[in-house]
Design an enzyme around this catalytic site. Structure first.
Site, short mmCIF file in Angstrom:
data_model
loop_
_atom_site.label_atom_id
_atom_site.label_comp_id
_atom_site.label_asym_id
_atom_site.label_seq_id
_atom_site.Cartn_x
_atom_site.Cartn_y
_atom_site.Cartn_z
N SER A 1 50.54 45.83 46.09
CA SER A 1 49.29 46.38 45.55
C SER A 1 48.98 47.76 46.14
O SER A 1 49.79 48.67 46.05
CB SER A 1 48.15 45.37 45.77
OG SER A 1 47.02 45.67 44.98
N ASP B 1 50.33 40.03 35.22
CA ASP B 1 49.48 40.54 36.29
C ASP B 1 48.13 40.96 35.68
O ASP B 1 48.06 41.82 34.82
CB ASP B 1 50.15 41.75 36.95
CG ASP B 1 49.45 42.21 38.23
OD1 ASP B 1 48.23 42.04 38.34
OD2 ASP B 1 50.15 42.74 39.11
N HIS C 1 49.90 38.70 39.71
CA HIS C 1 49.81 39.81 40.65
C HIS C 1 50.37 39.48 42.02
O HIS C 1 51.08 40.29 42.61
CB HIS C 1 48.34 40.22 40.78
CG HIS C 1 48.10 41.37 41.70
ND1 HIS C 1 48.70 42.61 41.52
CD2 HIS C 1 47.34 41.49 42.84
CE1 HIS C 1 48.30 43.43 42.48
NE2 HIS C 1 47.50 42.79 43.29
#
Length: 337
Positions: free
Chosen positions: A150, A244, A278
């Site tokens: 991320s 995601d 994700h």
């Protein structure tokens, strides 16, 4: 349990204790208590391998925990970073060390005396961490690997683009543009992509979907915020889940790859997983479709379908380990082939 909680190992020095029971017939083990069992055993699931050393790090501005494999080395060095949740997570770094890497779990905000949020970040901090790790006598000095998720992935790409001490980067579910706050580096400040709260989708439960809140990075002014990945000389592996719901991971990865291709670069790999969300973690980590974000004080949707997500975790982990061994570990036979 509270919404948004994740099963993340906090104390890596102790194992998970997993109770396994065999019952007669077909039973609902979640719906009944004190079910009679034919046999029961407890399995220990360890993160910390035999002989792995855990060393808290407070060197200059650098904060984190270093994990070293048994032996004298020198070992391939890897920096491990996570994202918008901040703080310090050790469980992936210790797994790397248990597989032969000198792994630095690096905190960069919301931990100890570091900035409370992302507004205080600067690329020099990560360069300082890199120099410190490469300066250790039991770490190979040619360059580091980076494994990052991320927001951490966005930083890892920036490190690869603007530092010559990075040998390989693997990023999971990440933006390929600077987000939330500009990123200073020496005499330059890299701008961040705009964020529009009016485009945040809120579910009836109050959970956030921020995928469409960012400005378009394929045109100005969002284009200026894109990380200059074409400057990176090291190989980059993008890991992206098609489901995601936090980051348009496939879109951003392909956008970065197109930028690299346009400059004649071929140093990229894309692992794209149908049904994955994700939070692509190491294998056998339970799928988490929702997580708490301290910056927003709300829960974010992560997406993913449990079975497909589990497949992605197992497949990507093995490929990430092979990628880091090939491109970072000079002692690995495979890296010399």
């Amino acid at each position: 349990q509270k919404p948004g909680l994740r099963l993340r190992k906090k104390d890596v020095s102790a194992p998970y204790l997993v109770d396994i029971s065999v019952h007669e017939g077909r039973v609902d083990v979640m719906g009944e208590e004190n079910l009679p069992s034919l046999v029961t055993t407890t399995v220990e699931r360890w993160y910390l391998g035999d002989g792995v050393r855990r060393i808290p790090v407070r060197e200059g501005r650098v904060r984190g925990v270093l994990f070293l494999p048994p032996g004298e080395g020198p070992f391939a060095g890897v920096i491990d970073m996570f994202g918008y949740t901040g703080g310090l997570a050790e469980y992936r770094a210790v797994l790397l060390a248990s597989r032969g890497f000198a792994a630095l779990a690096l905190a960069y905000f919301a931990y100890d005396d570091l900035p409370k949020d992302q507004n205080g970040l600067e690329l020099e901090y990560f360069e300082e961490a890199t120099d410190w790790l490469l300066g250790l006598s039991n770490v190979q000095s040619h360059g580091i690997g980076i494994l990052a998720t991320s927001k951490g992935g966005e930083i890892a790409l920036s490190m690869a683009a603007h530092m010559n001490k990075v040998s390989a980067v693997a990023v999971l579910g990440c933006y390929t543009a600077v987000t939330f706050a500009p990123l200073p580096h020496k005499d330059t400040v890299f701008p961040c992509v705009g964020f529009n709260f009016d485009r945040v989708r809120v579910t009836k439960e109050g959970f956030l979907d921020i995928r469409n809140a960012w400005d378009d990075t394929s045109k100005e002014p969002g284009l200026k915020a894109c990380v200059q990945v074409e400057k990176a000389e090291c190989p980059i592996m993008f890991v992206a889940g098609e489901e995601d719901m936090s980051v348009k991971a496939v879109f951003y990865a392909k956008q970065a790859i197109a930028r690299m291709k346009a400059h004649g670069k071929t140093n990229y790999t894309l692992l794209q997983y149908p049904g994955a969300g994700h939070l692509i973690e190491p294998p056998y980590t339970p799928h988490c479709g929702l997580y708490y974000n301290r910056a927003f004080d709300r829960c974010f949707l992560a997406g993913g379908e449990p079975k497909s997500h589990a497949v992605a975790q197992e497949d990507s982990w093995n490929k990430i380990l092979g990628f880091l061994r090939t491109h970072v570990d000079k002692n690995c036979t495979q890296s010399r082939l």
